[in-house]
Design an enzyme around this catalytic site. Structure first.
Site, mmCIF file in Angstrom:
data_model
loop_
_atom_site.group_PDB
_atom_site.id
_atom_site.type_symbol
_atom_site.label_atom_id
_atom_site.label_comp_id
_atom_site.label_asym_id
_atom_site.label_seq_id
_atom_site.Cartn_x
_atom_site.Cartn_y
_atom_site.Cartn_z
ATOM 1 N N GLU A 24 0.843 -1.193 0.000
ATOM 2 C CA GLU A 24 0.000 0.000 0.000
ATOM 3 C C GLU A 24 0.890 1.259 0.000
ATOM 4 O OE1 GLU A 24 -3.918 1.392 2.666
ATOM 5 O OE2 GLU A 24 -2.484 -0.089 3.434
ATOM 6 N N LYS A 59 -15.780 -53.029 -10.690
ATOM 7 C CA LYS A 59 -15.607 -53.494 -9.309
ATOM 8 C C LYS A 59 -16.007 -52.407 -8.313
ATOM 9 C CE LYS A 59 -11.781 -56.587 -10.535
ATOM 10 N NZ LYS A 59 -10.336 -56.874 -10.364
ATOM 11 N N LYS A 85 -9.407 1.950 -2.460
ATOM 12 C CA LYS A 85 -9.700 1.202 -1.247
ATOM 13 C C LYS A 85 -11.155 1.421 -0.847
ATOM 14 C CE LYS A 85 -7.505 0.462 3.302
ATOM 15 N NZ LYS A 85 -6.331 0.864 4.107
ATOM 16 N N ASN A 130 -21.812 -66.023 9.072
ATOM 17 C CA ASN A 130 -23.215 -66.437 9.171
ATOM 18 C C ASN A 130 -23.408 -67.428 10.304
ATOM 19 O OD1 ASN A 130 -23.862 -66.394 5.574
ATOM 20 N ND2 ASN A 130 -24.005 -64.769 7.087
ATOM 21 N N GLY A 140 -10.378 -61.638 7.767
ATOM 22 C CA GLY A 140 -9.388 -62.511 7.157
ATOM 23 C C GLY A 140 -8.023 -61.893 7.350
ATOM 24 N N SER A 145 -3.971 -61.982 6.957
ATOM 25 C CA SER A 145 -2.970 -62.593 6.088
ATOM 26 C C SER A 145 -1.547 -62.386 6.562
ATOM 27 C CB SER A 145 -3.090 -62.004 4.682
ATOM 28 O OG SER A 145 -2.725 -60.627 4.691
ATOM 29 N N GLY A 146 -1.347 -61.449 7.489
ATOM 30 C CA GLY A 146 0.016 -61.082 7.848
ATOM 31 C C GLY A 146 0.525 -59.930 7.012
ATOM 32 N N SER A 148 -19.061 -48.076 -16.132
ATOM 33 C CA SER A 148 -18.070 -49.144 -16.148
ATOM 34 C C SER A 148 -17.504 -49.383 -17.543
ATOM 35 C CB SER A 148 -18.686 -50.444 -15.617
ATOM 36 O OG SER A 148 -19.074 -50.282 -14.268
ATOM 37 N N CYS A 160 -5.456 -3.603 1.962
ATOM 38 C CA CYS A 160 -5.282 -3.704 3.406
ATOM 39 C C CYS A 160 -6.574 -3.948 4.193
ATOM 40 C CB CYS A 160 -4.573 -2.456 3.921
ATOM 41 S SG CYS A 160 -3.808 -2.734 5.553
ATOM 42 N N SER A 208 -4.861 -56.153 6.017
ATOM 43 C CA SER A 208 -5.611 -56.904 7.030
ATOM 44 C C SER A 208 -5.137 -56.532 8.427
ATOM 45 C CB SER A 208 -5.480 -58.414 6.790
ATOM 46 O OG SER A 208 -4.137 -58.847 6.921
#
Length: 639
Positions: A46, A597, A115, A450, A349, A351-352, A622, A170, A356
């Protein structure tokens, strides 16, 4: 200028109060230096031409005439410079005095923006000298040129349609409804603020928040140039605290009382995309006048930081905070689903592997939310042809450390029986060989759930959904997918965060070993030495690249050329350009081919701004064609 990037700078030249000749030379020098640096938009403070602290000298005709003469020299010097510059000065018109920003480009005075809000409190007494500017623009003669004067002015670059400039000064930013609000709705993608904000305790932090917040609210770039060295210190000091923000992020700042320069690139293409996505951003250009100007289109290297891990904060504290928040989001979502379905147990499930592991950690947290015993979580390991001792052992150690129920179902006989049913050669390691195992695992999990009154927790992550790296109606399916919104690069950091904060040596050690295990679906027989033979990233590409591509495809809708340009900056020195391009092509091929998917995913919590849930942010046919995207990649390769 290419790909929507605009190099911009906020600079505070050292001034002499009321010495317009000296200040003019300082401004011209700054303009020339920034033009050489490739800056296309330069914002100065300014009253750059006079100094902000002239006080009653503003009422002297000599000072105002000196400022106008200085602007004439600046306009002449700008003819050779490919930059738009904003210069602050007093302007006399029709018997009144205005606090103005002069918009200068290649010898032209594009406009004068006065301004709007004049502070008259505390140390400020601007209404003693100035009057607020009019909104409706009209033509005046100033500095030897006919130009437009008014607050409702926009300045648009012909060569770069994304670059539309709005100006405020400003105090305008501190007002309840700043002029920049209407500027942005009228089309401004960049707001420049010429400021003289004095420095007091705590003000710098507030200024940062104000500038960043306004850029977020308006989905714009915000360039703030502050008065600095050379202003009178009779009542105030000025720190040249220059700031550049973009959509809520502070990209660059000049530390108070430092060098007075902040410079970086604004991604205006990103701002345009954000506004397209935001249905509450409603354009309204009524009452505005737009002045067009020209700049040369040039490709310049990016100086702004481009994170190679856009999903993962670079700062340790911010990363830890994000990991904790995501874990809470996942756990709360799962807890609600368990509560609503009256599930007697949750089946995972195990898996290591990483995904998971994270799902199990989330399940344990969900039990804590519900006040339930972690034994209500049943973790099932299902070894088959590709399972290694390392992952099988890690799965069991992890479950024991977390206190969940653990069982093993060896699916080898079931898979071999299924091979016999469909006539699959067990020695042919094709997609059928792999997917049969994945589908049998899902069958076992679903039926076990189930039988025990529970439901199956999905483990697949966001990156796998993007690439289609999941077996349709196999690991693709579950009753609640807790990891569906978490990309692979972030999965790794969340697991590391738990390892660092759990306070349990056994749990920490097994988590670290899981992190060190190569990512694999373990669907092919292990190597002769018992190690993993099938490594995901050697087949589909590095997840850090795919997550980078995914972020910019989904979050901003960028095209392949711009994403490639960003990747070159983010991964410079780590990947060759042809490697980046090859995996980008692979990403688009898989992303389009695997939409089917994603069209039928189970529910799962949204944890960030990028999701592939058909019920949240992402929908596509899709059978959509990827030809346009691949053509753009072909054009890059041809160069």
């Amino acid at each position: 200028m290419k790909y929507g990037f605009l190099h911009t700078a906020a600079v505070s030249p050292a001034l002499h109060v009321a010495d317009c000749a000296y200040n003019t030379q300082q401004i011209i020098a700054a303009m020339r230096a920034q033009a050489v640096a490739g800056t296309k938009l330069l914002c100065l403070p300014e009253f750059t031409l006079t100094g902000y602290t002239c006080s009653d000298l503003f009422l002297q005709e000599t000072l105002c005439r000196g400022a106008e003469d200085g602007l004439i020299q600046i306009l002449d010097a700008s003819k050779e410079l490919d930059v738009v510059a904003l210069v602050g000065l007093p302007v006399r018109h029709n018997g009144k005095l205005y606090n103005c920003a002069a918009v200068v480009c290649k010898g032209q005075l594009l406009g004068l923006v006065p301004k709007t809000y004049l502070p008259n409190y505390g140390e400020f007494y601007e209404r003693r000298h100035f009057v607020p500017g009019p909104k409706d623009a009209f033509e005046i003669t100033f500095a030897g040129q006919r130009t437009l004067f008014g607050t409702n002015l926009l300045f648009a670059c012909r060569e770069m349609p994304e670059f539309v400039l709005g100006v405020e000064i400003c105090e305008d930013l501190w007002a309840p409804v700043p002029p920049s609000c209407s500027h942005a709705l009228a089309g401004a993608t960049v707001v420049a603020n010429l400021s003289a904000s004095d420095e007091t305790v705590g003000k710098a932090a507030y200024r940062r928040e104000l500038v960043a917040g306004q850029s977020a609210r308006l989905l714009c770039g915000y360039v703030y140039a502050d008065a600095g060295h050379g202003e009178s210190t009779t009542d105030m000091t000025f720190a040249a605290h220059n700031l550049i923000a973009e959509n809520g992020t502070l990209l660059c700042e000049a530390e108070p009382f430092a060098n007075g320069t902040a410079a970086t690139e604004l991604d205006l293409g990103r701002m345009v995309q954000e506004r397209i996505r935001s249905t509450t951003f409603v354009p309204d250009a009524a009452g505005y006048t737009t002045i067009s100007f020209d700049l040369e289109v040039a490709e310049a290297p990016l100086t702004r930081f481009v994170s190679p891990t856009p999903f993962v904060p670079q700062n340790d504290a911010a990363r830890a905070e994000r990991c904790e928040l995501i874990l809470r989001i996942q756990a709360e979502g799962l807890a609600k689903r368990m509560e609503h379905t009256h599930a007697k147990c949750a089946v995972v499930g195990i898996s290591g592997g990483l995904d998971s592991c994270l799902a199990l950690l989330v399940a344990v947290r969900a039990c804590k939310v519900l006040g339930r015993d972690p034994k209500d979580i049943i973790a099932i390991t299902m070894p088959c042809f590709g399972t290694t001792k390392r992952t099988r052992s890690n799965a069991e150690i992890l479950c024991e450390a977390l206190g969940v129920s653990f069982t093993e179902i060896n699916i080898t006989n079931t898979v071999e029986s299924h091979f016999a049913d469909i006539g699959q050669d067990p020695h042919t390691y094709d997609v059928t060989f792999e997917n049969c195992q994945a589908r049998v695992r899902t069958l076992e999990l679903m039926d076990y759930a189930n039988k025990n009154g529970g439901f199956v927790i999905g483990t697949g992550d966001l990156s796998e959904l993007a690439l289609g790296w999941a077996t349709y109606n196999g690991d693709h399916m579950s009753m609640y997918g807790v990891n569906a919104g978490v990309p692979k690069t972030l999965v790794r950091h969340i697991v590391q965060y738990v390892a660092d904060t759990c306070g349990q040596p056994v749990l920490r050690d097994v988590l670290v070993d899981i992190l060190d295990t190569p990512v694999s679906p373990e669907l092919l027989p292990s190597a002769a030495d018992g190690t993993i033979a099938q490594q995901t990233e050697k087949l589909v590409g590095p997840y850090e690249l795919h997550d980078f591509y995914l972020y910019y495809v989904l979050r901003f809708g960028f095209g392949p050329a711009k994403i490639y340009h960003l990747a070159l900056a983010a991964f410079a020195g780590r990947y060759e350009p042809e490697v980046l391009l090859a995996w980008l092509r692979n990403f688009y091929r898989r992303f389009f081919a695997q939409q089917f998917k994603r069209s039928c995913l189970p529910d799962g919590p949204k944890v960030g701004s990028v999701t592939l849930s058909p019920r949240a942010d992402w929908r596509m046919p899709s059978d959509a064609c990827n030809a346009l995207w691949l053509k753009e990649l072909d054009e890059i390769e041809a160069k």
